[in-house]
Design a protein around this motif. Sequence first.
Motif, PDB file in Angstrom:
ATOM      1  N   SER A   1       0.955  -1.174   0.067  1.00 27.53           N
ATOM      2  CA  SER A   1       0.063   0.011  -0.084  1.00 27.53           C
ATOM      3  C   SER A   1       0.949   1.287   0.226  1.00 27.53           C
ATOM      4  CB  SER A   1      -0.998   0.032   1.217  1.00 27.53           C
ATOM      5  OG  SER A   1      -1.575  -1.024   1.035  1.00 27.53           O
ATOM      6  N   LEU A   2       2.128   1.084   0.224  1.00 25.64           N
ATOM      7  CA  LEU A   2       2.998   2.251   0.267  1.00 25.64           C
ATOM      8  C   LEU A   2       3.729   2.304  -0.999  1.00 25.64           C
ATOM      9  CD1 LEU A   2       4.320   1.902   3.995  1.00 25.64           C
ATOM     10  CD2 LEU A   2       3.071   3.809   3.096  1.00 25.64           C
TER      11      LEU A   2
ATOM     12  N   ALA B   1      -0.958   2.356  -5.683  1.00 23.23           N
ATOM     13  CA  ALA B   1      -0.477   3.482  -4.849  1.00 23.23           C
ATOM     14  C   ALA B   1       0.641   4.317  -5.505  1.00 23.23           C
ATOM     15  CB  ALA B   1       0.458   2.588  -3.561  1.00 23.23           C
TER      16      ALA B   1
ATOM     17  N   TYR C   1      -2.636   5.048   1.678  1.00 22.10           N
ATOM     18  CA  TYR C   1      -3.863   4.517   2.318  1.00 22.10           C
ATOM     19  C   TYR C   1      -3.315   4.253   3.892  1.00 22.10           C
ATOM     20  CZ  TYR C   1      -6.759   0.366   3.666  1.00 22.10           C
ATOM     21  OH  TYR C   1      -7.765  -0.452   4.256  1.00 22.10           O
TER      22      TYR C   1
ATOM     23  N   PRO D   1      -4.695   2.361   6.712  1.00 22.00           N
ATOM     24  CA  PRO D   1      -5.690   1.314   6.949  1.00 22.00           C
ATOM     25  C   PRO D   1      -6.284   1.526   8.587  1.00 22.00           C
ATOM     26  CG  PRO D   1      -3.680   0.153   7.105  1.00 22.00           C
ATOM     27  CD  PRO D   1      -3.514   1.729   6.783  1.00 22.00           C
TER      28      PRO D   1
ATOM     29  N   ALA E   1       2.321   7.842   5.497  1.00 20.88           N
ATOM     30  CA  ALA E   1       1.517   8.079   4.256  1.00 20.88           C
ATOM     31  C   ALA E   1       1.963   9.258   3.443  1.00 20.88           C
ATOM     32  CB  ALA E   1       0.233   8.061   4.422  1.00 20.88           C
TER      33      ALA E   1
END
Lengths: 288, 242
Positions: free
Chosen positions: A183-184, B83, B89, B91, B156
């Motif tokens: 996700s990164l 991404a 994101y 979470p 992030a």
Amino acid sequence: MDIFSFLVQTLNAVQYGLLLFLVASGLTLVFGIMGIINLAHGSFYMAGAYLAFGLTSATGNLLWAIVLGVPLAMAIGAALEALLFVHLYKRDHLEQVLLTYGLILIFEELRSILVGDDVHGVPMPDFLAGSIPLDDTLSYPVYRLAISVVCVGLAIGLYFLIQRTRLGMMIRAGSHDRDMVQSLGINIKLIYRVVFALGVVMAALGGMLAAPISSVAPNMGGQVLILSFVVVVVGGIGSVWGALIGALLIGFADTFGKVILPDFAGVMVYLVMAAVLLWRPEGLLGKG
Amino acid sequence: MSDIAMREDLLVARGLHTYYGASHILHGVDFSVKKGEALGLMGRNGMGKTTLIRSMMGLVRAAEGSVQVRGQEMRGAATHAIARRGIAYVPEGRGIFPNLSVRENLEMAARAGVDGQRNWTFERVMETFPRLSERLGNGGGQLSGGEQQMLTIGRALMTNPDLLILDEATEGLAPLIAREIWRIVREIRLSGIATVVVDKNHAAVSSITDRTMILVKGQVVYDGASEDFRARPELIQQHLGV
Ligand SMILES: Nc1ncnc2c1ncn2[C@@H]1O[C@H](COP(=O)(O)OP(=O)(O)O)[C@@H](O)[C@H]1O
Ligand SMILES: [Mg+2]
């Protein structure tokens, strides 16, 4: 035992332990990060030794063999990961054990077809062929000392890579939470491929370095595999530093076991393993 | 509002259907967020908010529908590729790496944004989250809940995203800490980054967002201006009250 024979045995134990560490480090990394039990890991050690044999015959020098053999081992590792091991990440351990056991058989057969079943020797580089005299009768081979020095260098390099580089941070993060790493924006599959290839290179380097002091022979990966698993379990599964301590411990147990209790030499290693596991079931640096 | 309506779409989903095994969770969800827009995504527990986000991020496979990021179809693409098109994101449960130090958690994520922007540097994250700068050497797992939340948001931001998705960012935090998180979200929004905020606190969410969406059982039952949402308390009673 006088001081010089003690010194010789100590150096032998360290050298043997460090060589085991090269093989065990990849085994524990691949298990700790990707969750794969790879029985074929010993075959990479064998492949390294045979690469050393073939490339030394071709180039005339072990150093050239290593220079050419390392990228070759890396390519083989990356290809095996991409073609086979990538399919094992989500499988259970039984399936992993079955496939990787099958791989051992395939690798041995390939070796038999490609190089035959003879036992070979690999000459060490001339400038490392001497020994250092200790007293009138005892001396220590320069080549064994060189192995230890190279292995210490590799261990430091591995420490630096894992603890101090961004790639190392990604590797450690990936062992904890694969989805979060992705996700990164980080390609975890690529990271896994790098880790696997790194493990193959370390094991193959072990085989290349060992080639001049142990014969290059069929099934040579088997014994190393078993001892590497002992090292991984003693050190704590997934812990590279545990593997280093475990490998040195096993190196000492084996070497001094043969000297002090020759009748029990074969079981010393396993006694040490049992003792460590009774005291710390998760291994020396394991997370329980 | 009209200003935002004319902006470029950043993330758009059309007709998303997602299943977990045999259970059908998302029933044809349409979703969109534009550049710089702040969107509140609401709904009771288990209505599919997290599943919607995970489907768009490629973390669960949507069976049907499309997901476009900056105009490019990304359904079925790898999460890291999605991404890399500018989405960060955060979470539920935060996703801190406890085996990395606070500094490493931040450094491992650092990269330039899609257009090469490097507005968010390590230094700027330190300025935004001064509490983290005192704990750089600590393991990620040693932080308090509020500090962990700051760390994941900071991490992030290190990816220089165009869109920040926050799933239940104030969950389990003391009110004072939650207020601090809301202040930071407002600041991030003002810096021009689009945000999708999922949170139980509808008052707080609707006060800092341009648009509000409500999910009920995997379907969008409301999608309108947050101003309008605030003027209709019956929406809360009907779809969000416990
Ligand atoms: N991994 C999963 N496997 C099976 N069902 C799940 C899983 N995750 C969530 N669900 C179910 O999917 C529905 C939607 O969950 P979720 O998207 O987490 O809702 P929300 O985020 O709105 O609380 C719930 O009924 C939940 O029980
Ligand atoms: Mg949720």
